[in-house]
Write a protein that holds these residues in place. Structure first.
Motif: not given
Ligand SMILES: Cc1cc2nc3c(=O)[nH]c(=O)nc-3n(C[C@H](O)[C@H](O)[C@H](O)COP(=O)(O)O)c2cc1C
Length: 209
Positions: A28-34
């Motif tokens: 799963d990708a990680i939200d770039p904001e995180i």
């Protein structure tokens, strides 16, 4: 303020207790904001003389990742060749990087030649600049964990080859290659302990007085 609340203290302890070096990731990708929010913790890290010598090189390209992974596979095979008997048997079964799957990968380097900080505190012990980078990585690691994201530190690498492959200045020192993503599993004990390689020691064993 003289301290944080008991609830926060307890949560912080859980965070430290549950942080793991993670090598097995969900795709799963990680939200770039995180990722950005956690990366900002670098600018709050302690550093000798306020030199802030860490340099963060994100590894996003397929070529960069493939070169780093090839580097690791060769260094890991060399490392395995240095063990024999039971150690070799266990080592060959260890998973020592998550480079195959982690959605975010980055390398951290120490620019020991930086003039920032004007050399304060690093004259007698130049290695303090690298230690500063390590302390910044550590708080980044905890920030990620606070967001449910895991990280694995990869050091089984030829650092000069990695510098060439990623095009970083050859006077930067490699602090580590980092694989970041959502962990497949949560564990209280390190993977190396679960694999029978080594055990953690308790506080009384590490106090020398
Ligand atoms: C400087 C450093 C380098 C490390 N290099 C590797 C590595 O190359 N591969 C790996 O699988 N783990 C690596 N680790 C992770 C350690 O094996 C791990 O921190 C240790 O076994 C304790 O487990 P824990 O982090 O889950 O508590 C490294 C950790 C540190 C601090």
């Amino acid at each position: 303020m003289t301290g944080f609340s008991p609830d926060f203290q307890s949560d912080l302890w859980s965070l430290i207790r549950m942080r793991r070096d993670v090598r097995r990731f969900k795709p799963d990708a990680i939200d770039p904001e995180i990722v950005d929010r956690c990366l900002r913790s670098f600018s709050l890290a302690p550093s000798v003389g306020l030199s802030e010598p860490w340099r963060i090189v994100m590894v996003n390209s397929a070529e960069g990742r493939a070169a780093a992974r090839e580097n690791f596979l060769e260094a890991n095979a060399d490392a395995l060749a240095g063990y024999s008997g039971d150690d070799a048997k266990i080592y060959s079964g260890l998973k020592l990087s998550g480079m195959d799957l982690s959605p975010v990968q980055m390398s951290v380097w120490c620019d020991a030649g930086t003039t920032k900080g004007k050399g304060l505190g690093a004259g007698t012990m130049p290695e303090m600049k690298a230690y500063s980078c390590v302390s910044a990585v550590m708080q980044f690691w905890l920030m990620l964990k606070a967001h449910g994201v895991g990280m694995g530190w990869v050091s089984i690498l030829d650092p000069d080859r990695l510098a060439r492959d990623l095009g970083v200045p050859d006077d930067w020192k490699l602090i580590g290659y980092f694989c970041i993503g959502y962990p497949e599993e949560e564990h209280e004990t390190p993977e190396l302990e679960r694999a029978g390689w080594e055990q953690r020691q308790a506080l009384p064993d590490m106090l020398v007085r």
